[in-house]
Scaffold this motif. Structure first.
Motif, mmCIF file in Angstrom:
data_model
loop_
_atom_site.group_PDB
_atom_site.id
_atom_site.type_symbol
_atom_site.label_atom_id
_atom_site.label_comp_id
_atom_site.label_asym_id
_atom_site.label_seq_id
_atom_site.Cartn_x
_atom_site.Cartn_y
_atom_site.Cartn_z
ATOM 1 N N ASP A 75 0.857 -1.181 0.000
ATOM 2 C CA ASP A 75 0.000 0.000 0.000
ATOM 3 C C ASP A 75 0.903 1.244 0.000
ATOM 4 N N LYS A 76 1.001 1.903 -1.146
ATOM 5 C CA LYS A 76 1.898 3.056 -1.287
ATOM 6 C C LYS A 76 1.478 4.233 -0.411
ATOM 7 N N ALA A 77 0.195 4.326 -0.108
ATOM 8 C CA ALA A 77 -0.283 5.404 0.768
ATOM 9 C C ALA A 77 0.325 5.261 2.171
ATOM 10 N N LYS A 78 0.700 4.053 2.529
ATOM 11 C CA LYS A 78 1.296 3.807 3.845
ATOM 12 C C LYS A 78 2.626 4.565 3.992
ATOM 13 N N ILE A 79 3.344 4.738 2.887
ATOM 14 C CA ILE A 79 4.622 5.454 2.929
ATOM 15 C C ILE A 79 4.408 6.888 3.401
#
Length: 144
Positions: A2-6
């Motif tokens: 999940d790139k939003a987690k970055i």
């Protein structure tokens, strides 16, 4: 992944570091903004004259806000303010330099803790990744 987690992780790390900085400043009865200004003055006064106007520009603060901040730092005997022509030149006192020295030691501890159990290769990689992210976000076109 999940790139939003970055983004969340970066925000969380930033917030955690801000909280740590604030707690360390409480010992000296300083706000984070006062801390940033005194540390900037201490780190740069030998290289150049630090003016009130410069502080306004660097932190994008109003003249009255910076005026209040530096007056409080002067009242705490952490800086001196000298008027030269139309500029207020700011210099640290011995007490201000002692705070800077303590923060240099604290910074070393925070960095060591932050990078604990990371190899030099991992540290170099994360530095490269952050540099790329900063470059990407700075070139962002904010049109709607």
């Amino acid at each position: 992944m999940d790139k939003a987690k970055i983004l969340f992780q970066i925000k969380h790390l930033n917030k955690t570091l801000d909280i740590d900085f604030s707690k360390r400043l409480e010992v000296y009865d300083l706000t984070p903004q006062q801390g940033r200004i005194i540390l900037y003055i201490c780190d740069n006064y030998e290289k150049m004259d630090i003016s009130q106007k410069m502080c306004e520009t660097i932190w994008r603060l109003s003249k009255s806000t910076v005026s209040g901040l530096i007056k409080r730092l002067e009242a705490k005997s952490l800086i001196t303010i000298t008027r030269i022509k139309k500029e207020h030149i700011l210099k640290p006192t011995e007490e201000g330099l002692k705070i800077r020295d303590a923060f240099i030691e604290n910074r070393k501890k925070v960095i060591a803790k932050l990078l604990e159990k990371m190899s030099e290769e991992e540290i170099n990689l994360i530095s490269e990744y952050f540099a790329k992210m900063i470059k990407n976000i700075e070139k962002e076109d904010y049109e709607c």
